[in-house]
Design a protein around this motif. Structure first.
Motif, PDB file in Angstrom:
ATOM      1  N   HIS A   1      82.669  49.172  28.907  1.00 15.37           N
ATOM      2  CA  HIS A   1      83.118  49.341  27.529  1.00 15.37           C
ATOM      3  C   HIS A   1      82.352  48.488  26.526  1.00 15.37           C
ATOM      4  O   HIS A   1      82.373  48.783  25.328  1.00 15.37           O
ATOM      5  CB  HIS A   1      84.612  49.036  27.408  1.00 15.37           C
ATOM      6  CG  HIS A   1      85.463  49.940  28.223  1.00 15.37           C
ATOM      7  ND1 HIS A   1      85.424  51.320  28.117  1.00 15.37           N
ATOM      8  CD2 HIS A   1      86.386  49.671  29.176  1.00 15.37           C
ATOM      9  CE1 HIS A   1      86.280  51.849  28.958  1.00 15.37           C
ATOM     10  NE2 HIS A   1      86.883  50.870  29.612  1.00 15.37           N
ATOM     11  N   LEU A   2      81.715  47.413  26.987  1.00 17.97           N
ATOM     12  CA  LEU A   2      81.008  46.508  26.094  1.00 17.97           C
ATOM     13  C   LEU A   2      79.934  45.771  26.876  1.00 17.97           C
ATOM     14  O   LEU A   2      79.859  45.898  28.097  1.00 17.97           O
ATOM     15  CB  LEU A   2      81.981  45.518  25.431  1.00 17.97           C
ATOM     16  CG  LEU A   2      82.903  44.674  26.338  1.00 17.97           C
ATOM     17  CD1 LEU A   2      82.190  43.521  27.014  1.00 17.97           C
ATOM     18  CD2 LEU A   2      84.051  44.136  25.526  1.00 17.97           C
ATOM     19  N   ARG A   3      79.130  45.006  26.175  1.00 15.72           N
ATOM     20  CA  ARG A   3      78.164  44.109  26.818  1.00 15.72           C
ATOM     21  C   ARG A   3      78.617  42.692  26.552  1.00 15.72           C
ATOM     22  O   ARG A   3      79.022  42.360  25.451  1.00 15.72           O
ATOM     23  CB  ARG A   3      76.777  44.265  26.204  1.00 15.72           C
ATOM     24  CG  ARG A   3      75.785  45.176  26.839  1.00 15.72           C
ATOM     25  CD  ARG A   3      75.431  44.971  28.298  1.00 15.72           C
ATOM     26  NE  ARG A   3      74.696  43.782  28.654  1.00 15.72           N
ATOM     27  CZ  ARG A   3      73.396  43.631  28.524  1.00 15.72           C
ATOM     28  NH1 ARG A   3      72.650  44.578  28.043  1.00 15.72           N
ATOM     29  NH2 ARG A   3      72.826  42.508  28.892  1.00 15.72           N
ATOM     30  N   SER A   4      78.538  41.861  27.556  1.00 16.76           N
ATOM     31  CA  SER A   4      78.853  40.452  27.419  1.00 16.76           C
ATOM     32  C   SER A   4      77.551  39.666  27.445  1.00 16.76           C
ATOM     33  O   SER A   4      76.597  40.041  28.125  1.00 16.76           O
ATOM     34  CB  SER A   4      79.766  40.008  28.567  1.00 16.76           C
ATOM     35  OG  SER A   4      80.133  38.666  28.413  1.00 16.76           O
ATOM     36  N   SER A   5      77.518  38.584  26.692  1.00 18.80           N
ATOM     37  CA  SER A   5      76.314  37.764  26.614  1.00 18.80           C
ATOM     38  C   SER A   5      76.721  36.299  26.542  1.00 18.80           C
ATOM     39  O   SER A   5      77.895  35.965  26.440  1.00 18.80           O
ATOM     40  CB  SER A   5      75.495  38.149  25.370  1.00 18.80           C
ATOM     41  OG  SER A   5      74.267  37.440  25.327  1.00 18.80           O
ATOM     42  N   THR A   6      75.721  35.452  26.575  1.00 17.68           N
ATOM     43  CA  THR A   6      75.913  34.032  26.306  1.00 17.68           C
ATOM     44  C   THR A   6      75.134  33.715  25.041  1.00 17.68           C
ATOM     45  O   THR A   6      74.302  34.514  24.588  1.00 17.68           O
ATOM     46  CB  THR A   6      75.381  33.165  27.462  1.00 17.68           C
ATOM     47  OG1 THR A   6      73.968  33.393  27.575  1.00 17.68           O
ATOM     48  CG2 THR A   6      76.073  33.493  28.781  1.00 17.68           C
ATOM     49  N   ILE A   7      75.378  32.553  24.497  1.00 14.85           N
ATOM     50  CA  ILE A   7      74.644  32.139  23.306  1.00 14.85           C
ATOM     51  C   ILE A   7      73.142  32.137  23.593  1.00 14.85           C
ATOM     52  O   ILE A   7      72.351  32.678  22.822  1.00 14.85           O
ATOM     53  CB  ILE A   7      75.109  30.741  22.843  1.00 14.85           C
ATOM     54  CG1 ILE A   7      76.558  30.806  22.373  1.00 14.85           C
ATOM     55  CG2 ILE A   7      74.201  30.201  21.741  1.00 14.85           C
ATOM     56  CD1 ILE A   7      77.221  29.460  22.218  1.00 14.85           C
TER      57      ILE A   7
END
Length: 173
Positions: A130-136
Protein backbone atom coordinates in the motif's frame (compact mmCIF):
# COMPACT_ATOMS: atom_id res chain seq x y z
CA UNK A 1 3.84 18.06 -10.19
CA UNK A 2 3.54 18.68 -6.48
CA UNK A 3 4.96 16.73 -3.53
CA UNK A 4 3.52 17.34 -0.07
CA UNK A 5 5.60 16.53 3.01
CA UNK A 6 3.98 16.44 6.44
CA UNK A 7 4.96 15.64 10.01
CA UNK A 8 1.42 16.14 11.32
CA UNK A 9 1.32 17.52 14.84
CA UNK A 10 4.69 16.01 15.74
CA UNK A 11 8.24 17.32 15.63
CA UNK A 12 10.46 15.41 13.22
CA UNK A 13 13.59 17.46 12.59
CA UNK A 14 15.39 14.74 10.65
CA UNK A 15 12.67 14.33 8.03
CA UNK A 16 12.25 18.07 7.49
CA UNK A 17 16.00 18.68 7.25
CA UNK A 18 16.32 15.79 4.79
CA UNK A 19 13.60 17.23 2.55
CA UNK A 20 15.60 20.47 2.20
CA UNK A 21 18.81 18.58 1.30
CA UNK A 22 20.24 18.78 -2.22
CA UNK A 23 20.06 15.00 -2.92
CA UNK A 24 16.35 14.87 -2.04
CA UNK A 25 15.53 18.07 -3.95
CA UNK A 26 17.53 16.86 -6.96
CA UNK A 27 15.59 13.59 -7.04
CA UNK A 28 12.28 15.45 -6.78
CA UNK A 29 13.34 17.54 -9.76
CA UNK A 30 14.56 14.48 -11.70
CA UNK A 31 11.15 12.84 -11.18
CA UNK A 32 9.36 15.90 -12.62
CA UNK A 33 8.28 17.66 -9.44
CA UNK A 34 8.28 21.46 -9.62
CA UNK A 35 6.54 22.34 -6.35
CA UNK A 36 7.19 21.10 -2.84
CA UNK A 37 4.88 21.93 0.06
CA UNK A 38 6.28 21.20 3.52
CA UNK A 39 4.21 21.13 6.70
CA UNK A 40 6.98 21.26 9.30
CA UNK A 41 5.09 21.55 12.58
CA UNK A 42 7.49 22.55 15.34
CA UNK A 43 10.49 20.94 13.63
CA UNK A 44 13.79 22.74 13.30
CA UNK A 45 14.66 23.24 9.66
CA UNK A 46 16.90 25.15 7.31
CA UNK A 47 15.63 28.61 6.34
CA UNK A 48 13.68 29.06 9.59
CA UNK A 49 14.93 32.65 9.46
CA UNK A 50 12.48 33.21 6.58
CA UNK A 51 9.60 32.97 9.04
CA UNK A 52 9.12 36.59 9.97
CA UNK A 53 7.95 37.43 13.46
CA UNK A 54 4.46 35.96 13.84
CA UNK A 55 4.41 34.48 10.33
CA UNK A 56 3.45 30.84 9.82
CA UNK A 57 4.72 30.26 6.27
CA UNK A 58 7.27 31.23 3.64
CA UNK A 59 8.22 30.42 0.06
CA UNK A 60 11.61 30.05 -1.56
CA UNK A 61 13.16 28.68 -4.71
CA UNK A 62 15.91 26.12 -4.25
CA UNK A 63 17.52 23.74 -6.73
CA UNK A 64 14.93 24.71 -9.34
CA UNK A 65 11.95 23.91 -7.13
CA UNK A 66 9.37 26.26 -5.65
CA UNK A 67 9.11 25.34 -1.97
CA UNK A 68 6.34 26.47 0.33
CA UNK A 69 6.80 25.76 4.02
CA UNK A 70 4.37 26.27 6.87
CA UNK A 71 3.91 25.07 10.42
CA UNK A 72 0.23 24.21 11.00
CA UNK A 73 -3.19 24.54 9.37
CA UNK A 74 -6.60 23.45 10.67
CA UNK A 75 -6.77 20.76 7.96
CA UNK A 76 -4.37 19.02 5.56
CA UNK A 77 -7.18 17.84 3.27
CA UNK A 78 -6.60 20.44 0.55
CA UNK A 79 -2.87 19.71 0.51
CA UNK A 80 -3.50 15.96 0.25
CA UNK A 81 -5.89 16.54 -2.65
CA UNK A 82 -3.45 18.76 -4.60
CA UNK A 83 -0.46 16.47 -4.11
CA UNK A 84 0.85 13.99 -6.67
CA UNK A 85 3.02 12.40 -3.95
CA UNK A 86 2.83 12.56 -0.17
CA UNK A 87 5.76 11.93 2.14
CA UNK A 88 4.87 11.64 5.79
CA UNK A 89 5.89 10.58 9.22
CA UNK A 90 4.38 7.15 9.83
CA UNK A 91 1.51 8.30 12.03
CA UNK A 92 -1.51 6.02 11.70
CA UNK A 93 -4.02 8.85 11.21
CA UNK A 94 -2.06 10.40 8.38
CA UNK A 95 -1.44 7.04 6.72
CA UNK A 96 -5.13 6.06 6.75
CA UNK A 97 -6.24 9.51 5.51
CA UNK A 98 -3.81 9.41 2.59
CA UNK A 99 -4.37 5.77 1.62
CA UNK A 100 -8.14 6.24 1.61
CA UNK A 101 -7.61 9.05 -0.91
CA UNK A 102 -5.66 6.66 -3.13
CA UNK A 103 -2.60 8.93 -3.14
CA UNK A 104 0.98 7.62 -3.54
CA UNK A 105 2.61 7.60 -0.11
CA UNK A 106 6.14 7.30 1.21
CA UNK A 107 6.38 7.11 5.00
CA UNK A 108 9.42 7.73 7.15
CA UNK A 109 9.04 6.31 10.68
CA UNK A 110 10.44 8.60 13.35
CA UNK A 111 13.36 6.74 14.99
CA UNK A 112 13.40 9.12 17.98
CA UNK A 113 10.10 7.80 19.36
CA UNK A 114 10.31 5.58 22.43
CA UNK A 115 8.62 2.58 20.85
CA UNK A 116 8.67 1.37 17.28
CA UNK A 117 4.93 1.46 16.50
CA UNK A 118 5.52 3.68 13.45
CA UNK A 119 8.10 1.24 12.08
CA UNK A 120 5.80 -1.73 12.67
CA UNK A 121 2.86 -0.06 10.93
CA UNK A 122 5.00 1.14 8.02
CA UNK A 123 6.53 -2.29 7.51
CA UNK A 124 3.17 -4.06 7.61
CA UNK A 125 1.58 -1.70 5.08
CA UNK A 126 4.64 -1.83 2.84
CA UNK A 127 4.48 -5.66 2.84
CA UNK A 128 0.86 -5.38 1.71
CA UNK A 129 2.02 -3.06 -1.08
CA UNK A 130 0.00 0.00 0.00
CA UNK A 131 2.94 2.37 0.52
CA UNK A 132 6.72 2.65 0.51
CA UNK A 133 8.63 2.96 3.75
CA UNK A 134 11.96 4.74 3.96
CA UNK A 135 14.48 6.07 6.42
CA UNK A 136 15.81 9.59 6.61
CA UNK A 137 19.15 8.50 5.13
CA UNK A 138 17.47 6.58 2.28
CA UNK A 139 14.82 9.16 1.38
CA UNK A 140 16.63 10.47 -1.72
CA UNK A 141 17.02 6.91 -3.06
CA UNK A 142 13.43 6.02 -2.21
CA UNK A 143 12.15 9.02 -4.16
CA UNK A 144 14.38 8.13 -7.10
CA UNK A 145 13.24 4.48 -7.18
CA UNK A 146 9.60 5.03 -6.23
CA UNK A 147 7.03 3.85 -8.76
CA UNK A 148 3.50 4.77 -7.64
CA UNK A 149 1.94 2.38 -10.16
CA UNK A 150 3.43 -0.56 -8.22
CA UNK A 151 1.28 0.19 -5.17
CA UNK A 152 -1.76 -1.89 -4.23
CA UNK A 153 -4.98 0.07 -3.72
CA UNK A 154 -5.99 0.36 -0.07
CA UNK A 155 -9.38 -1.30 0.56
CA UNK A 156 -12.32 1.02 1.20
CA UNK A 157 -13.70 1.37 4.70
CA UNK A 158 -16.16 -1.38 5.64
CA UNK A 159 -17.82 -0.66 8.99
CA UNK A 160 -19.54 -4.05 9.03
CA UNK A 161 -16.19 -5.83 9.49
CA UNK A 162 -15.79 -4.45 13.02
CA UNK A 163 -19.42 -5.21 13.88
CA UNK A 164 -19.03 -8.79 12.61
CA UNK A 165 -15.82 -9.25 14.57
CA UNK A 166 -17.50 -7.97 17.72
CA UNK A 167 -20.59 -10.16 17.15
CA UNK A 168 -18.37 -13.20 16.65
CA UNK A 169 -16.33 -12.42 19.77
CA UNK A 170 -19.50 -11.97 21.85
CA UNK A 171 -20.91 -15.28 20.58
CA UNK A 172 -23.79 -13.80 18.59
CA UNK A 173 -22.58 -15.50 15.42
Amino acid sequence: MLAFITVGSTRFDGLIQSVFSTPVLTNFSNKGYTNIVVQCGNSEFPHVHLLAQGEQSFQLEKDGLLIECWKFKPSLQEDYERADLIISHAGSGTIVDVLRMDKPLIVVPNPTLLDNHQEELASALEELGHLRSSTISQLANTIQEFNPSSLTKFPPFDGSRFRNLLDEEMGFI
